[in-house]
Write a protein that holds these residues in place. Structure first.
Motif, PDB file in Angstrom:
ATOM      1  N   ILE A 121       1.066   6.677   8.149  1.00  0.00           N
ATOM      2  CA  ILE A 121       0.514   7.592   7.152  1.00  0.00           C
ATOM      3  C   ILE A 121       1.323   8.884   7.145  1.00  0.00           C
ATOM      4  O   ILE A 121       1.701   9.403   8.206  1.00  0.00           O
ATOM      5  CB  ILE A 121      -0.962   7.908   7.459  1.00  0.00           C
ATOM      6  N   ARG A 180      -1.159   9.619   2.790  1.00  0.00           N
ATOM      7  CA  ARG A 180      -0.819   8.408   2.041  1.00  0.00           C
ATOM      8  C   ARG A 180      -0.124   7.403   2.946  1.00  0.00           C
ATOM      9  O   ARG A 180       0.597   7.776   3.876  1.00  0.00           O
ATOM     10  CB  ARG A 180       0.083   8.727   0.837  1.00  0.00           C
ATOM     11  N   TYR A 181      -0.343   6.140   2.661  1.00  0.00           N
ATOM     12  CA  TYR A 181       0.330   5.089   3.414  1.00  0.00           C
ATOM     13  C   TYR A 181       1.808   5.055   3.044  1.00  0.00           C
ATOM     14  O   TYR A 181       2.176   5.188   1.867  1.00  0.00           O
ATOM     15  CB  TYR A 181      -0.302   3.728   3.128  1.00  0.00           C
ATOM     16  N   THR A 208      -9.867   3.817   1.762  1.00  0.00           N
ATOM     17  CA  THR A 208     -11.024   3.799   2.651  1.00  0.00           C
ATOM     18  C   THR A 208     -12.319   3.701   1.856  1.00  0.00           C
ATOM     19  O   THR A 208     -13.238   2.952   2.222  1.00  0.00           O
ATOM     20  CB  THR A 208     -11.037   5.046   3.549  1.00  0.00           C
ATOM     21  N   TYR A 262       0.821  -1.209   0.000  1.00  0.00           N
ATOM     22  CA  TYR A 262       0.000   0.000   0.000  1.00  0.00           C
ATOM     23  C   TYR A 262       0.859   1.265   0.000  1.00  0.00           C
ATOM     24  O   TYR A 262       0.341   2.372   0.198  1.00  0.00           O
ATOM     25  CB  TYR A 262      -0.956  -0.008   1.191  1.00  0.00           C
ATOM     26  N   SER A 313      -3.339   6.435  -1.510  1.00  0.00           N
ATOM     27  CA  SER A 313      -4.138   7.431  -0.811  1.00  0.00           C
ATOM     28  C   SER A 313      -5.016   6.754   0.241  1.00  0.00           C
ATOM     29  O   SER A 313      -5.745   5.806  -0.065  1.00  0.00           O
ATOM     30  CB  SER A 313      -5.014   8.185  -1.812  1.00  0.00           C
ATOM     31  N   VAL A 314      -4.961   7.254   1.466  1.00  0.00           N
ATOM     32  CA  VAL A 314      -5.805   6.718   2.525  1.00  0.00           C
ATOM     33  C   VAL A 314      -7.273   6.908   2.163  1.00  0.00           C
ATOM     34  O   VAL A 314      -8.106   6.014   2.371  1.00  0.00           O
ATOM     35  CB  VAL A 314      -5.490   7.406   3.870  1.00  0.00           C
TER      36      VAL A 314
END
Length: 226
Positions: A147, A151-152, A81, A72, A76-77
């Motif tokens: 994060i 972003r991860y 999600t 990941y 983008s978180v």
């Protein structure tokens, strides 16, 4: 169950304890295929072949957990999600047998008795949070990818697997000095859940992991089975 006048906590593993799938890998397949089609299917099979090989070689589950989240990196978180919410909606509306009914029913009964439900998982928040809302869990102890700028990074804090579960549950118990661990319950399906299960007075084995059941049977408190 304990007297309803006494507070107690219920800790539940997620994958193959509350739900029938391994959420991390089921979601990985879902999001890769949805975004990339056949190329995503190939990428999923490539990743899983490495996971299976490492597992066969005895690589610790926590290290495999870290390997999983490395995929990941720079995602983008917000995007992940949103995809996770779609995954959960699709699985819960179109897939029969997503939940393990006996566990879900038991958690509902505990909740009605006034217990605090806590989900404990090596999976990550986008996948665990919808489940927590569904079963009315008040807390989540899970692996949390790091994060930066939305972003991860591909790295994680301590994986909540094996001894990581023990550490997380001990902290939760320490935060509730009003609760006697002997009144508490924990549900798990695999021997890697034992570090969590042996902390409470009422460990519950879900499924047919013979090693888990044998080791629980040696504990001072008798184990309930489902």
């Amino acid at each position: 169950m304990p007297d309803v006048d006494r507070s107690y906590l219920v800790f539940s593993d997620v994958d193959e304890t509350l739900i029938t799938v391994k959420s991390m890998f089921d979601f990985l397949h879902y999001q890769l295929v949805r975004r990339h089609g056949a190329a995503g299917e190939e990428e999923y099979e490539r990743i899983m072949s490495v996971v299976r090989r490492r597992a066969a070689d005895g690589v610790p589950r926590a290290d495999i957990n870290r390997f999983y989240y490395s995929h990941y990196t720079d995602e983008s978180v917000e995007t992940i999600t949103a995809l996770a919410n779609d995954w959960f909606a699709e699985r819960t509306t179109s897939t029969r047998g997503f939940y393990i009914d006996s566990t879900r029913r038991a958690l509902r009964e505990h909740r009605a008795a006034g217990a605090t439900l806590v989900l404990v998982s090596g999976s990550f928040p986008p996948l665990v949070e919808p489940l927590a809302r569904e079963v009315e869990a008040e807390a989540i102890l899970c692996t949390r990818p790091l994060i930066a700028d939305g972003r991860y990074t591909g790295e994680v804090d301590t994986p909540v697997i094996g001894e990581g579960k023990r550490t997380a549950v001990l902290r939760q118990l320490a935060a509730r000095p009003d609760v006697d661990p002997l009144d508490c319950y924990a549900y798990g399906d695999h021997v890697s859940d034992l570090p969590m299960l042996e902390l409470v007075g009422h460990p519950v084995a879900v499924g047919d992991d013979s090693e888990l059941r044998e080791r629980l049977a040696r504990l001072p408190e008798s184990v309930r089975t489902r």
